[in-house]
Design a protein around this motif. Structure first.
Motif, PDB file in Angstrom:
ATOM      1  N   UNK A  70      39.490  63.008   6.860  1.00 22.57           N
ATOM      2  CA  UNK A  70      39.101  63.568   5.561  1.00 22.57           C
ATOM      3  C   UNK A  70      38.396  64.919   5.672  1.00 22.57           C
ATOM      4  N   UNK A  71      37.705  65.157   6.792  1.00 24.80           N
ATOM      5  CA  UNK A  71      36.914  66.381   6.918  1.00 24.80           C
ATOM      6  C   UNK A  71      37.485  67.369   7.931  1.00 24.80           C
ATOM      7  N   UNK A  72      38.524  66.923   8.643  1.00 19.51           N
ATOM      8  CA  UNK A  72      39.109  67.768   9.687  1.00 19.51           C
ATOM      9  C   UNK A  72      38.037  68.253  10.663  1.00 19.51           C
ATOM     10  N   UNK A  73      37.090  67.379  10.956  1.00 22.30           N
ATOM     11  CA  UNK A  73      35.994  67.694  11.882  1.00 22.30           C
ATOM     12  C   UNK A  73      35.443  66.384  12.441  1.00 22.30           C
ATOM     13  N   UNK A  74      34.757  66.502  13.564  1.00 22.22           N
ATOM     14  CA  UNK A  74      34.162  65.311  14.167  1.00 22.22           C
ATOM     15  C   UNK A  74      32.846  64.977  13.482  1.00 22.22           C
ATOM     16  N   UNK A  75      32.555  63.699  13.245  1.00 25.39           N
ATOM     17  CA  UNK A  75      31.251  63.344  12.693  1.00 25.39           C
ATOM     18  C   UNK A  75      30.143  63.608  13.711  1.00 25.39           C
ATOM     19  N   UNK A  76      28.995  64.021  13.226  1.00 21.08           N
ATOM     20  CA  UNK A  76      27.839  64.274  14.092  1.00 21.08           C
ATOM     21  C   UNK A  76      26.955  63.037  14.058  1.00 21.08           C
ATOM     22  N   UNK A  77      26.660  62.512  15.241  1.00 17.80           N
ATOM     23  CA  UNK A  77      25.923  61.252  15.358  1.00 17.80           C
ATOM     24  C   UNK A  77      24.585  61.483  16.050  1.00 17.80           C
ATOM     25  N   UNK A  78      23.586  60.755  15.624  1.00 15.79           N
ATOM     26  CA  UNK A  78      22.287  60.750  16.286  1.00 15.79           C
ATOM     27  C   UNK A  78      21.964  59.310  16.669  1.00 15.79           C
ATOM     28  N   UNK A  79      21.388  59.129  17.839  1.00 13.96           N
ATOM     29  CA  UNK A  79      21.023  57.788  18.288  1.00 13.96           C
ATOM     30  C   UNK A  79      19.612  57.476  17.826  1.00 13.96           C
ATOM     31  N   UNK A  80      19.494  56.388  17.091  1.00  9.85           N
ATOM     32  CA  UNK A  80      18.178  55.957  16.644  1.00  9.85           C
ATOM     33  C   UNK A  80      17.587  54.942  17.613  1.00  9.85           C
ATOM     34  N   UNK A  81      16.827  54.026  17.082  1.00 12.12           N
ATOM     35  CA  UNK A  81      16.110  53.059  17.909  1.00 12.12           C
ATOM     36  C   UNK A  81      16.933  51.791  18.123  1.00 12.12           C
ATOM     37  N   UNK A  82      17.006  51.344  19.379  1.00  4.60           N
ATOM     38  CA  UNK A  82      17.538  50.021  19.701  1.00  4.60           C
ATOM     39  C   UNK A  82      16.340  49.130  19.988  1.00  4.60           C
ATOM     40  N   UNK A  83      16.029  48.219  19.078  1.00  3.07           N
ATOM     41  CA  UNK A  83      14.839  47.394  19.213  1.00  3.07           C
ATOM     42  C   UNK A  83      15.040  46.286  20.243  1.00  3.07           C
ATOM     43  N   UNK A  84      13.982  45.994  20.959  1.00  2.00           N
ATOM     44  CA  UNK A  84      13.989  44.850  21.854  1.00  2.00           C
ATOM     45  C   UNK A  84      13.308  43.691  21.131  1.00  2.00           C
ATOM     46  N   UNK A  85      14.122  42.818  20.531  1.00  2.73           N
ATOM     47  CA  UNK A  85      13.595  41.645  19.820  1.00  2.73           C
ATOM     48  C   UNK A  85      13.716  40.387  20.674  1.00  2.73           C
ATOM     49  N   UNK A  86      13.870  40.573  21.983  1.00  2.84           N
ATOM     50  CA  UNK A  86      14.009  39.436  22.890  1.00  2.84           C
ATOM     51  C   UNK A  86      12.635  38.957  23.345  1.00  2.84           C
ATOM     52  N   UNK A  87      12.640  37.935  24.200  1.00  4.21           N
ATOM     53  CA  UNK A  87      11.380  37.392  24.710  1.00  4.21           C
ATOM     54  C   UNK A  87      11.040  37.962  26.087  1.00  4.21           C
ATOM     55  N   UNK A  88      11.751  39.016  26.514  1.00  5.15           N
ATOM     56  CA  UNK A  88      11.503  39.590  27.828  1.00  5.15           C
ATOM     57  C   UNK A  88      11.496  41.107  27.741  1.00  5.15           C
ATOM     58  N   UNK A  89      11.064  41.744  28.815  1.00 11.75           N
ATOM     59  CA  UNK A  89      11.050  43.197  28.838  1.00 11.75           C
ATOM     60  C   UNK A  89      12.464  43.714  29.090  1.00 11.75           C
TER      61      UNK A  89
END
Length: 203
Positions: A70-89
């Motif tokens: 639709x835009x004849x261009x690549x989307x620009x992406x930013x990496x946000x936060x990947x949360x650690x919701x586990x019980x370990x580090x």
């Protein structure tokens, strides 16, 4: 008798010192693809399995294909936060960096610096206004705005009975339209499940 005991004690002590002094560390180099599970916790093999699965799904998401068409261009992406919701580090930055590398190498998206990286870059740009030549100083307020943000989380479920436990990992990834907050793609991986049996201590 006492001298004899003292002499024996001295010999035992010297033997111990010699044994400790002679101890060595053995290191074996293995292929990065080698599956290793020493503790039963999250490791490099798990990162590889999850990343390969979710990345393949993400780069082929209709949202990315439609944006390019639709835009004849690549989307620009930013990496946000990947949360650690586990019980370990868990160092989730390793997982996010794998996503970033694979998505860039796919040729289907462009990336901009994350919030944790922008501060240093902006400081450099500001210092250039005072110290760099006018011809080479980079302009302020000329950053490329991201279209999509990639976020996610890692969760665990643990079940245990006596000396046996199971650890199941769920990794979620989401691609979100920054302007509208619409979720464009959702990925889930729950392939990592481990049964851990610890030997019983005998008295």
């Amino acid at each position: 008798m006492m001298k004899k005991l003292s002499l024996i004690g001295l010999v035992v002590l010297l033997a111990f010192v010699v044994l400790v002094g002679c101890s060595s560390t053995k290191v074996d180099r293995v292929s990065p693809d080698t599956i290793t599970d020493l503790s039963g916790y999250w490791n490099d093999t798990d990162v590889r399995i999850v990343a390969e699965s979710l990345i393949a799904d993400c780069v082929n998401a209709p949202a990315i294909t439609n944006y390019i068409r639709n835009n004849n261009a690549l989307p620009v992406v930013i990496v946000g936060n990947f949360r650690n919701d586990s019980d370990e580090h868990i160092d989730t930055s390793i997982l996010t960096k794998k996503f970033e590398v694979a998505l860039i190498n796919s040729g289907k998206v462009d990336f901009v610096a994350s919030s944790s990286e922008r501060g240093e870059i902006r400081q450099e740009r500001e210092e250039q206004q005072a110290w760099a030549s006018e011809e080479t100083a980079k302009r302020l307020a000329n950053e490329t705005g991201a279209d999509f943000m990639l976020i996610g989380s890692v969760k665990t479920m643990v079940d245990q009975l006596d000396n046996t436990s199971t650890r199941t990992y769920w990794v979620y990834a989401e691609l979100i339209d920054i302007e509208s907050n619409r979720k464009l793609w959702l990925g889930e991986n729950s392939e990592i499940k481990k049964v851990i049996t610890k030997s019983k201590t005998r008295m």
